[in-house]
Motif scaffolding. Structure first.
Motif, mmCIF file in Angstrom:
data_model
loop_
_atom_site.group_PDB
_atom_site.id
_atom_site.type_symbol
_atom_site.label_atom_id
_atom_site.label_comp_id
_atom_site.label_asym_id
_atom_site.label_seq_id
_atom_site.Cartn_x
_atom_site.Cartn_y
_atom_site.Cartn_z
ATOM 1 N N LEU A 43 0.784 -1.120 0.057
ATOM 2 C CA LEU A 43 -0.096 -0.035 0.207
ATOM 3 C C LEU A 43 0.897 1.146 -0.041
ATOM 4 C CD1 LEU A 43 -2.958 1.275 -0.004
ATOM 5 C CD2 LEU A 43 -2.507 1.152 2.515
ATOM 6 N N TRP A 44 0.753 2.093 -0.952
ATOM 7 C CA TRP A 44 1.744 3.142 -1.221
ATOM 8 C C TRP A 44 1.354 4.474 -0.821
ATOM 9 C CZ3 TRP A 44 6.802 1.953 -2.539
ATOM 10 C CH2 TRP A 44 6.802 0.396 -3.139
ATOM 11 N N GLY A 93 -3.186 15.670 -7.962
ATOM 12 C CA GLY A 93 -3.252 14.427 -9.059
ATOM 13 C C GLY A 93 -3.564 13.407 -7.900
ATOM 14 N N GLY A 94 -3.272 12.064 -7.940
ATOM 15 C CA GLY A 94 -3.522 10.880 -7.122
ATOM 16 C C GLY A 94 -2.751 9.762 -7.490
ATOM 17 N N VAL A 95 -3.113 8.748 -6.632
ATOM 18 C CA VAL A 95 -2.499 7.342 -6.868
ATOM 19 C C VAL A 95 -3.575 6.540 -7.040
ATOM 20 C CG1 VAL A 95 -1.124 5.614 -5.737
ATOM 21 C CG2 VAL A 95 -0.715 7.904 -5.398
ATOM 22 N N LYS A 96 -3.602 5.551 -8.019
ATOM 23 C CA LYS A 96 -4.754 4.779 -8.275
ATOM 24 C C LYS A 96 -4.181 3.468 -8.973
ATOM 25 C CE LYS A 96 -5.804 6.775 -12.778
ATOM 26 N NZ LYS A 96 -7.062 7.631 -13.657
ATOM 27 N N GLY A 97 -5.168 2.442 -9.160
ATOM 28 C CA GLY A 97 -4.933 1.341 -9.702
ATOM 29 C C GLY A 97 -4.635 0.239 -8.541
ATOM 30 N N PRO A 98 -4.339 -0.923 -8.971
ATOM 31 C CA PRO A 98 -4.100 -2.142 -7.931
ATOM 32 C C PRO A 98 -2.983 -1.628 -7.215
ATOM 33 C CG PRO A 98 -3.320 -2.706 -10.188
ATOM 34 C CD PRO A 98 -4.192 -1.672 -10.311
ATOM 35 N N SER A 99 -2.858 -2.137 -5.917
ATOM 36 C CA SER A 99 -1.706 -1.319 -5.103
ATOM 37 C C SER A 99 -0.244 -2.140 -5.280
ATOM 38 C CB SER A 99 -2.028 -1.615 -3.536
ATOM 39 O OG SER A 99 -2.219 -3.323 -3.282
ATOM 40 N N ALA A 100 -0.599 -3.291 -6.068
ATOM 41 C CA ALA A 100 0.718 -3.983 -6.390
ATOM 42 C C ALA A 100 1.337 -3.423 -7.543
ATOM 43 C CB ALA A 100 0.299 -5.449 -6.599
ATOM 44 N N ASP A 101 0.748 -2.540 -8.284
ATOM 45 C CA ASP A 101 1.161 -1.937 -9.533
ATOM 46 C C ASP A 101 0.247 -0.650 -9.710
ATOM 47 O OD1 ASP A 101 2.605 -1.607 -11.957
ATOM 48 O OD2 ASP A 101 1.258 -2.826 -12.925
ATOM 49 N N HIS A 183 5.080 -0.641 2.705
ATOM 50 C CA HIS A 183 4.737 -1.384 3.940
ATOM 51 C C HIS A 183 3.524 -0.644 4.510
ATOM 52 C CE1 HIS A 183 9.197 -2.615 3.962
ATOM 53 N NE2 HIS A 183 8.563 -3.358 3.042
ATOM 54 N N TRP A 184 2.756 -1.393 5.238
ATOM 55 C CA TRP A 184 1.829 -0.750 6.164
ATOM 56 C C TRP A 184 1.272 -1.773 7.225
ATOM 57 C CZ3 TRP A 184 -3.813 -2.235 5.278
ATOM 58 C CH2 TRP A 184 -3.763 -3.165 4.397
ATOM 59 N N THR A 185 0.836 -1.351 8.184
ATOM 60 C CA THR A 185 0.274 -2.022 9.274
ATOM 61 C C THR A 185 -1.530 -1.589 9.608
ATOM 62 O OG1 THR A 185 1.034 -0.510 11.005
ATOM 63 C CG2 THR A 185 2.391 -2.379 10.298
ATOM 64 N N LEU A 186 -1.990 -2.640 10.213
ATOM 65 C CA LEU A 186 -3.306 -2.469 10.427
ATOM 66 C C LEU A 186 -3.492 -2.430 12.020
ATOM 67 C CD1 LEU A 186 -6.516 -2.202 9.954
ATOM 68 C CD2 LEU A 186 -6.401 -4.655 9.804
ATOM 69 N N THR A 202 -7.127 1.769 12.419
ATOM 70 C CA THR A 202 -6.006 2.772 11.950
ATOM 71 C C THR A 202 -5.037 2.104 10.897
ATOM 72 O OG1 THR A 202 -6.217 4.130 13.837
ATOM 73 C CG2 THR A 202 -4.321 4.408 12.373
ATOM 74 N N ILE A 203 -5.154 2.706 9.867
ATOM 75 C CA ILE A 203 -3.833 2.047 8.954
ATOM 76 C C ILE A 203 -2.780 3.006 8.921
ATOM 77 C CG2 ILE A 203 -3.205 1.861 6.371
ATOM 78 C CD1 ILE A 203 -6.042 0.496 6.090
ATOM 79 N N GLU A 204 -1.403 2.476 9.275
ATOM 80 C CA GLU A 204 -0.238 3.445 9.278
ATOM 81 C C GLU A 204 0.706 2.724 8.294
ATOM 82 O OE1 GLU A 204 3.523 4.784 11.917
ATOM 83 O OE2 GLU A 204 1.772 3.581 12.810
ATOM 84 N N THR A 205 0.788 3.879 7.334
ATOM 85 C CA THR A 205 1.929 3.616 6.209
ATOM 86 C C THR A 205 3.432 3.447 6.578
ATOM 87 O OG1 THR A 205 2.078 5.870 5.497
ATOM 88 C CG2 THR A 205 0.241 4.702 4.779
ATOM 89 N N SER A 206 4.212 3.391 5.485
ATOM 90 C CA SER A 206 5.472 3.306 5.989
ATOM 91 C C SER A 206 6.257 4.680 6.170
ATOM 92 C CB SER A 206 6.472 2.801 4.635
ATOM 93 O OG SER A 206 6.265 3.445 3.506
#
Length: 267
Positions: A43-44, A93-101, A183-186, A202-206
């Motif tokens: 998750l980016w 702008g933004g980030v979109k699409g599958p999280s893997a790509d 990386h991310w944690t839940l 809560t989701i925390e990103t890298s």
């Protein structure tokens, strides 16, 4: 009943009890849990600072990725070989699409003034760029896009404006910030009421950015699993989970958060 049968039954009972004592068990969730998705699904969050040359425009800017996946930022620029600089008033702008790509849309609006070829001018540039996120290289690459460049000579008021597609070799590849790793944690806080749940997550990103969610769900005693739904400004994510004591296992995670599609099933 013969002695042989009695012995066989007792042995079978002992075996079953032994298996029951040694087997792992699941239970209904209640309380605080955490789960690390690192190495399972990315998750980016691409928040951070960037620099690169768009043609002869040297760019320096920072962006923040919101929980929705949309971008917001600003910065500065200069023109190589000329006495001209200015501000990047908007990065969106933004980030979109599958999280893997995922794919990244990055739109920049900038304006400045100075001297070009000995003449005092004002310059504005709007650039609409599109990138692929290369998780292996840690880059935003394969850039493409278009823009509009406007130059006005102050002494005469003459204006030249041109709109077109940028050449591929004029579009910079941006290196992701070092802490943007996918990386991310839940974290979950669940309160059961019968076979239903309420709670928060809560989701925390890298990059240590967080997104908060409300939680609803149901528990299925026949499978010892729970269906949990996270809903908030960051999007919506449906989890199938099981718990054992304080341990949380995520069997699947499907939805869209931070603008990215999550489709995870435990192997």
């Amino acid at each position: 009943m013969s002695r042989i049968k009695i012995v066989a039954v007792v042995a079978a009972l002992i075996l079953l009890v032994g298996l029951g004592e040694g087997a792992a068990y699941a239970d209904q969730a209640n309380g605080n849990y955490s789960f690390d998705f690192t190495g399972l699904v990315a998750l980016w969050d691409i928040s951070g600072t960037y620099s690169g040359d768009l043609g002869n425009f040297a760019l320096n800017f920072s962006i923040t990725e919101k929980p929705s996946g949309k971008l917001n930022g600003d910065g500065t620029f200069s023109v190589s070989g000329e006495s001209l600089d200015g501000t990047i008033s908007t990065v969106d702008g933004g980030v979109k699409g599958p999280s893997a790509d995922p794919h990244v849309a990055m739109n920049l609006r900038m304006a400045g003034k100075g001297t070009v070829s000995g003449k005092k001018v004002t310059v504005s540039l709007s650039a609409n760029l599109r990138y692929d996120l290369n998780s292996v290289a840690g880059d935003l690459d394969n850039g493409r896009g278009f823009g509009t460049l406007t130059i006005t000579v102050l002494s005469t008021g003459q204006t030249l404006s041109e709109t077109g597609t940028f050449r591929r070799n004029e579009i910079p590849t941006f290196h992701l910030p070092d802490d943007s790793t996918g990386h991310w944690t839940l974290s979950l806080d669940l309160t059961p009421n019968g076979n239903k749940y309420t709670g928060t997550a809560t989701i925390e990103t890298s990059t240590t950015a967080t997104a908060d969610f409300t939680v609803t769900g149901t528990y299925d005693s026949t499978t010892d699993t729970s269906r949990i739904v996270l809903d908030g400004a960051g999007g919506k994510l449906t989890l199938i989970i099981s718990t054992s004591g304080t341990t949380l296992n995520v069997n699947s995670a499907k939805g869209k958060i931070l603008g990215q599609k999550i489709d995870y099933v435990a192997m």
